[in-house]
Design an enzyme around this catalytic site. Structure first.
Site, PDB file in Angstrom:
ATOM      1  N   ARG A   1     -24.847  10.797 -14.508  1.00  0.00           N
ATOM      2  CA  ARG A   1     -23.939  10.828 -13.349  1.00  0.00           C
ATOM      3  C   ARG A   1     -24.199  12.149 -12.598  1.00  0.00           C
ATOM      4  NH1 ARG A   1     -17.751  10.414 -15.119  1.00  0.00           N
ATOM      5  NH2 ARG A   1     -18.080   8.190 -14.882  1.00  0.00           N
TER       6      ARG A   1
ATOM      7  N   LYS B   1      -7.729  14.259  -6.481  1.00  0.00           N
ATOM      8  CA  LYS B   1      -6.552  14.403  -7.357  1.00  0.00           C
ATOM      9  C   LYS B   1      -6.017  15.842  -7.275  1.00  0.00           C
ATOM     10  CE  LYS B   1      -4.890  11.833  -9.806  1.00  0.00           C
ATOM     11  NZ  LYS B   1      -3.827  10.788  -9.606  1.00  0.00           N
TER      12      LYS B   1
ATOM     13  N   TYR C   1     -13.577  12.333  -6.787  1.00  0.00           N
ATOM     14  CA  TYR C   1     -12.346  11.864  -7.441  1.00  0.00           C
ATOM     15  C   TYR C   1     -11.459  13.039  -7.840  1.00  0.00           C
ATOM     16  CZ  TYR C   1      -9.298  10.580 -11.331  1.00  0.00           C
ATOM     17  OH  TYR C   1      -8.220  10.449 -12.173  1.00  0.00           O
TER      18      TYR C   1
ATOM     19  N   TYR D   1     -24.930   7.593 -20.261  1.00  0.00           N
ATOM     20  CA  TYR D   1     -25.435   8.470 -19.198  1.00  0.00           C
ATOM     21  C   TYR D   1     -26.059   9.735 -19.813  1.00  0.00           C
ATOM     22  CZ  TYR D   1     -22.315   5.823 -15.970  1.00  0.00           C
ATOM     23  OH  TYR D   1     -21.669   4.861 -15.229  1.00  0.00           O
TER      24      TYR D   1
ATOM     25  N   THR E   1      -4.699  14.294 -13.666  1.00  0.00           N
ATOM     26  CA  THR E   1      -5.789  14.234 -14.624  1.00  0.00           C
ATOM     27  C   THR E   1      -6.258  15.630 -15.040  1.00  0.00           C
ATOM     28  OG1 THR E   1      -8.119  13.626 -14.809  1.00  0.00           O
ATOM     29  CG2 THR E   1      -7.305  14.001 -12.605  1.00  0.00           C
ATOM     30  N   ASP E   2      -6.875  15.707 -16.217  1.00  0.00           N
ATOM     31  CA  ASP E   2      -7.459  16.988 -16.641  1.00  0.00           C
ATOM     32  C   ASP E   2      -8.719  17.331 -15.848  1.00  0.00           C
ATOM     33  OD1 ASP E   2      -9.179  15.090 -17.723  1.00  0.00           O
ATOM     34  OD2 ASP E   2      -9.078  15.841 -19.781  1.00  0.00           O
ATOM     35  N   GLU E   3      -9.267  16.337 -15.108  1.00  0.00           N
ATOM     36  CA  GLU E   3     -10.527  16.590 -14.391  1.00  0.00           C
ATOM     37  C   GLU E   3     -10.361  17.628 -13.283  1.00  0.00           C
ATOM     38  OE1 GLU E   3     -13.065  13.376 -13.420  1.00  0.00           O
ATOM     39  OE2 GLU E   3     -12.514  12.220 -15.181  1.00  0.00           O
TER      40      GLU E   3
ATOM     41  N   ASP F   1       0.836  -1.201   0.000  1.00  0.00           N
ATOM     42  CA  ASP F   1       0.000   0.000   0.000  1.00  0.00           C
ATOM     43  C   ASP F   1       0.872   1.253   0.000  1.00  0.00           C
ATOM     44  OD1 ASP F   1      -1.854   2.012   0.656  1.00  0.00           O
ATOM     45  OD2 ASP F   1      -3.021   0.642   1.901  1.00  0.00           O
TER      46      ASP F   1
HETATM   47  P1  NAD Z   1      -6.521   2.128 -12.418  1.00  0.00           P
HETATM   48  O1  NAD Z   1      -7.675   2.278 -11.486  1.00  0.00           O
HETATM   49  O2  NAD Z   1      -6.644   1.268 -13.614  1.00  0.00           O
HETATM   50  O3  NAD Z   1      -5.260   1.579 -11.595  1.00  0.00           O
HETATM   51  C1  NAD Z   1      -4.932   2.047 -10.324  1.00  0.00           C
HETATM   52  C2  NAD Z   1      -3.904   1.092  -9.720  1.00  0.00           C
HETATM   53  O4  NAD Z   1      -3.530   1.615  -8.431  1.00  0.00           O
HETATM   54  C3  NAD Z   1      -4.458  -0.320  -9.481  1.00  0.00           C
HETATM   55  O5  NAD Z   1      -3.515  -1.286  -9.910  1.00  0.00           O
HETATM   56  C4  NAD Z   1      -4.642  -0.384  -7.975  1.00  0.00           C
HETATM   57  O6  NAD Z   1      -4.493  -1.703  -7.456  1.00  0.00           O
HETATM   58  C5  NAD Z   1      -3.538   0.534  -7.487  1.00  0.00           C
HETATM   59  N1  NAD Z   1      -3.808   1.099  -6.155  1.00  0.00           N
HETATM   60  C6  NAD Z   1      -4.971   1.659  -5.734  1.00  0.00           C
HETATM   61  N2  NAD Z   1      -4.835   2.030  -4.437  1.00  0.00           N
HETATM   62  C7  NAD Z   1      -3.565   1.724  -4.064  1.00  0.00           C
HETATM   63  C8  NAD Z   1      -2.821   1.890  -2.863  1.00  0.00           C
HETATM   64  N3  NAD Z   1      -3.369   2.452  -1.782  1.00  0.00           N
HETATM   65  N4  NAD Z   1      -1.536   1.473  -2.827  1.00  0.00           N
HETATM   66  C9  NAD Z   1      -0.983   0.887  -3.938  1.00  0.00           C
HETATM   67  N5  NAD Z   1      -1.637   0.709  -5.090  1.00  0.00           N
HETATM   68  C10 NAD Z   1      -2.913   1.121  -5.154  1.00  0.00           C
HETATM   69  O7  NAD Z   1      -6.103   3.611 -12.792  1.00  0.00           O
HETATM   70  P2  NAD Z   1      -5.553   4.182 -14.182  1.00  0.00           P
HETATM   71  O8  NAD Z   1      -6.682   4.480 -15.064  1.00  0.00           O
HETATM   72  O9  NAD Z   1      -4.435   3.342 -14.646  1.00  0.00           O
HETATM   73  O10 NAD Z   1      -4.972   5.593 -13.686  1.00  0.00           O
HETATM   74  C11 NAD Z   1      -3.640   5.694 -13.204  1.00  0.00           C
HETATM   75  C12 NAD Z   1      -3.359   7.135 -12.812  1.00  0.00           C
HETATM   76  O11 NAD Z   1      -3.529   7.977 -13.942  1.00  0.00           O
HETATM   77  C13 NAD Z   1      -4.295   7.669 -11.736  1.00  0.00           C
HETATM   78  O12 NAD Z   1      -3.531   8.476 -10.868  1.00  0.00           O
HETATM   79  C14 NAD Z   1      -5.308   8.501 -12.496  1.00  0.00           C
HETATM   80  O13 NAD Z   1      -5.792   9.554 -11.705  1.00  0.00           O
HETATM   81  C15 NAD Z   1      -4.449   9.022 -13.638  1.00  0.00           C
HETATM   82  N6  NAD Z   1      -5.163   9.309 -14.900  1.00  0.00           N
HETATM   83  C16 NAD Z   1      -5.978   8.364 -15.472  1.00  0.00           C
HETATM   84  C17 NAD Z   1      -6.593   8.641 -16.688  1.00  0.00           C
HETATM   85  C18 NAD Z   1      -7.478   7.641 -17.377  1.00  0.00           C
HETATM   86  O14 NAD Z   1      -8.099   7.968 -18.389  1.00  0.00           O
HETATM   87  N7  NAD Z   1      -7.553   6.405 -16.920  1.00  0.00           N
HETATM   88  C19 NAD Z   1      -6.375   9.879 -17.305  1.00  0.00           C
HETATM   89  C20 NAD Z   1      -5.556  10.821 -16.680  1.00  0.00           C
HETATM   90  C21 NAD Z   1      -4.938  10.517 -15.483  1.00  0.00           C
HETATM   91  O1  DAU Z   2     -10.233  12.816 -18.010  1.00  0.00           O
HETATM   92  C1  DAU Z   2      -9.387  11.906 -17.370  1.00  0.00           C
HETATM   93  C2  DAU Z   2     -10.207  10.965 -16.528  1.00  0.00           C
HETATM   94  O2  DAU Z   2     -10.876  10.104 -17.443  1.00  0.00           O
HETATM   95  C3  DAU Z   2      -9.385  10.151 -15.538  1.00  0.00           C
HETATM   96  O3  DAU Z   2      -8.822  11.013 -14.605  1.00  0.00           O
HETATM   97  C4  DAU Z   2     -10.265   9.116 -14.827  1.00  0.00           C
HETATM   98  O4  DAU Z   2      -9.466   8.302 -13.983  1.00  0.00           O
HETATM   99  C5  DAU Z   2     -10.927   8.262 -15.877  1.00  0.00           C
HETATM  100  O5  DAU Z   2     -11.804   7.346 -15.249  1.00  0.00           O
HETATM  101  C6  DAU Z   2     -11.699   9.124 -16.866  1.00  0.00           C
HETATM  102  O6  DAU Z   2     -12.838   9.741 -16.214  1.00  0.00           O
HETATM  103  P1  DAU Z   2     -14.271   9.808 -16.944  1.00  0.00           P
HETATM  104  O7  DAU Z   2     -15.297   9.979 -15.918  1.00  0.00           O
HETATM  105  O8  DAU Z   2     -14.235  10.776 -18.072  1.00  0.00           O
HETATM  106  O9  DAU Z   2     -14.277   8.307 -17.583  1.00  0.00           O
HETATM  107  P2  DAU Z   2     -15.415   7.202 -17.706  1.00  0.00           P
HETATM  108  O10 DAU Z   2     -14.877   6.142 -18.597  1.00  0.00           O
HETATM  109  O11 DAU Z   2     -15.971   6.803 -16.388  1.00  0.00           O
HETATM  110  O12 DAU Z   2     -16.567   7.968 -18.485  1.00  0.00           O
HETATM  111  C7  DAU Z   2     -16.313   8.578 -19.748  1.00  0.00           C
HETATM  112  C8  DAU Z   2     -17.595   9.288 -20.162  1.00  0.00           C
HETATM  113  O13 DAU Z   2     -18.589   8.301 -20.470  1.00  0.00           O
HETATM  114  C9  DAU Z   2     -18.204  10.143 -19.072  1.00  0.00           C
HETATM  115  O14 DAU Z   2     -18.805  11.280 -19.671  1.00  0.00           O
HETATM  116  C10 DAU Z   2     -19.284   9.244 -18.445  1.00  0.00           C
HETATM  117  C11 DAU Z   2     -19.737   8.436 -19.630  1.00  0.00           C
HETATM  118  N1  DAU Z   2     -20.200   7.056 -19.326  1.00  0.00           N
HETATM  119  C12 DAU Z   2     -19.405   6.270 -18.564  1.00  0.00           C
HETATM  120  C13 DAU Z   2     -19.761   4.962 -18.277  1.00  0.00           C
HETATM  121  C14 DAU Z   2     -18.875   4.109 -17.402  1.00  0.00           C
HETATM  122  C15 DAU Z   2     -21.385   6.578 -19.857  1.00  0.00           C
HETATM  123  O15 DAU Z   2     -22.107   7.299 -20.574  1.00  0.00           O
HETATM  124  N2  DAU Z   2     -21.745   5.281 -19.582  1.00  0.00           N
HETATM  125  C16 DAU Z   2     -20.990   4.466 -18.791  1.00  0.00           C
HETATM  126  O16 DAU Z   2     -21.402   3.293 -18.553  1.00  0.00           O
END
Ligand code: NAD
Ligand code: DAU
Length: 369
Positions: free
Chosen positions: A304, A163, A159, A216, A133-135, A59
């Site tokens: 959402r 971040k 979330y 959504y 993240t851009d969020e 962790d």
């Molecule tokens: P993910 O949820 O797929 O993976 C997260 C990983 O972190 C998992 O393997 C989980 O087991 C591990 N984890 C969670 N809590 C933990 C802890 N306390 N200690 C150790 N490990 C832990 O996430 P992702 O989509 O790969 O995102 C990775 C990073 O990139 C995040 O910081 C997220 O905010 C950022 N990010 C994601 C996106 C996207 O589109 N997915 C975009 C921009 C930024």
């Molecule tokens: O912008 C970067 C972010 O993108 C990351 O920081 C987050 O970790 C990552 O999860 C993602 O966030 P979003 O909320 O944009 O991703 P998600 O895939 O959950 O949803 C993408 C869009 O689709 C969002 O507008 C919600 C919508 N959606 C999502 C799901 C899961 C649906 O319409 N139906 C769905 O079932």
């Protein structure tokens, strides 16, 4: 950058990053630290060279463990991906997001400060890269310019708030203590190894099982999609040549309305099934296997809460300073992603645990009521 600690390396982007780096630079070795939450699996890290990759199940909030790893492996770089990352889960249960994203980031920063800024170690090169993240920038109006590094923070979900807090802590450790640190804020990623609770893999996995495709609200929300390999390349550029104390936005320049993206993917699934009888045998429940249209399984469901309407990234800074831009165009990226999910059930089926099924059912039922 020789010996890295990658946190969250068993998750989606982390696993792609570890693979990318070990493949692109033979001088590098990686320790992956991951708690293996529902979102992480060691399956994503299969086949990596054991002499250059070491996996630790643990962790990031465990200060003693983190300090011991930095010391025992003489690590000079941290790339911090570990997070709770799904917006819907943060709305349902925010506590874990504060723990991992805020307290976990603080724990890593503090361990790095102690290990790297001790008088005896000053002068040795080290780097902490915080993946964000851009969020954190909030939601854009339809005609507003994309988020730049100067855009004010305005997080709107638990979330993104967690971040944003972690970004501020990271920045403070650079400004106050001089920790050599960079931050990247990236748009939505897609590609192999993504947990199928996020939009694109959820649509693919649902379509393969003949389940409805939940959209959504009105489906008019816009996201800026980046192929995960490009995100990994961008982070590598920042690690190698980014200036300490700087933030770099990384994005795809590729904005899609959710509904349009979903329809594009449905058409691709139909074409792929039409051309391959084996797929129709392997996924017989899919609409496309039964002569139907995947698009007809789209279902509009409740929105959402607090749903951000639009994200888009202005990636001019990383292009100008680090000569970085995405390589994959959306059509080829989405095709590679679909092919990966079709060819690699072993990679995502183990993720469809009881917890996943429960979450999917609860989230879906709440939205169709
Ligand atoms: P993910 O949820 O797929 O993976 C997260 C990983 O972190 C998992 O393997 C989980 O087991 C591990 N984890 C969670 N809590 C933990 C802890 N306390 N200690 C150790 N490990 C832990 O996430 P992702 O989509 O790969 O995102 C990775 C990073 O990139 C995040 O910081 C997220 O905010 C950022 N990010 C994601 C996106 C996207 O589109 N997915 C975009 C921009 C930024
Ligand atoms: O912008 C970067 C972010 O993108 C990351 O920081 C987050 O970790 C990552 O999860 C993602 O966030 P979003 O909320 O944009 O991703 P998600 O895939 O959950 O949803 C993408 C869009 O689709 C969002 O507008 C919600 C919508 N959606 C999502 C799901 C899961 C649906 O319409 N139906 C769905 O079932």
């Amino acid at each position: 950058m020789r010996k890295l600690l990658v946190t969250g390396g068993a998750g989606f982007i982390g696993a792609n990053f570890v693979r990318h780096l070990l493949h692109s630079d033979p001088q590098i070795s990686v320790v992956t630290l991951d708690r293996l939450t529902y979102a992480g699996t060691q399956t994503s890290l299969h086949g990596l060279p054991p002499q250059r990759h070491h996996f630790v199940h643990g962790d990031i909030c465990d200060a003693e463990l983190v300090s011991k790893l930095l010391h025992d492996h003489a690590l000079d770089t941290i790339v911090h991906f570990a997070a709770e990352s799904h917006v819907d889960r943060s709305i349902a249960a925010p506590g874990e997001f504060v723990r991992t994203n805020v307290v976990g980031t603080y724990t890593l920063l503090e361990a790095a400060r102690t290990a790297w800024l001790a008088p005896a170690r000053r002068g040795e090169s080290a780097r902490f890269h915080h993946v964000s993240t851009d969020e954190v920038y909030g939601s854009l109006a339809p005609d507003a310019p994309p988020f730049s590094e100067a855009t004010a923070y305005d997080p709107r979900s638990p979330y993104s708030a967690s971040k944003a807090a972690s970004d501020h802590l990271a920045s403070a450790y650079h400004h106050t203590y001089g920790l050599p640190l960079t931050i990247s804020n990236c748009s939505n990623n897609y590609g192999p190894y993504q947990f199928p609770e996020k939009l694109i893999p959820l649509l693919i996995v649902n379509a393969l099982h003949g389940r409805e495709l939940p959209i959504y609200g009105d489906g008019g929300q816009i996201r800026d999609w980046l192929y995960v390999e490009d995100h990994c390349r961008g982070i590598e550029r920042v690690l190698r040549d980014g200036r300490p104390g700087q933030t770099y936005n990384i994005g795809g320049g590729n904005q899609w309305r959710n509904l349009d993206l979903c329809r594009r993917l449905c058409r691709m699934i139909d074409e792929t099934f039409a051309a391959d009888a084996r797929l129709r045998e392997r996924f017989p429940a899919a609409a496309a296997a039964q002569g139907g249209r995947t698009c007809d399984t789209i279902r509009f469901v409740a929105d959402r809460p607090g749903h951000d309407r639009r994200y888009a990234i202005d990636a001019a800074k990383i292009r100008r300073e680090l000569d970085f831009g995405p390589a994959a165009d959306f059509d080829s990226g989405i095709r590679k992603t679909l092919e990966w999910y079709l060819d690699n059930d072993w990679g995502w089926r183990p993720l469809l645990s009881a917890d996943y099924r429960r979450w999917l059912a609860q989230n879906y039922t709440a939205r169709v009521k």
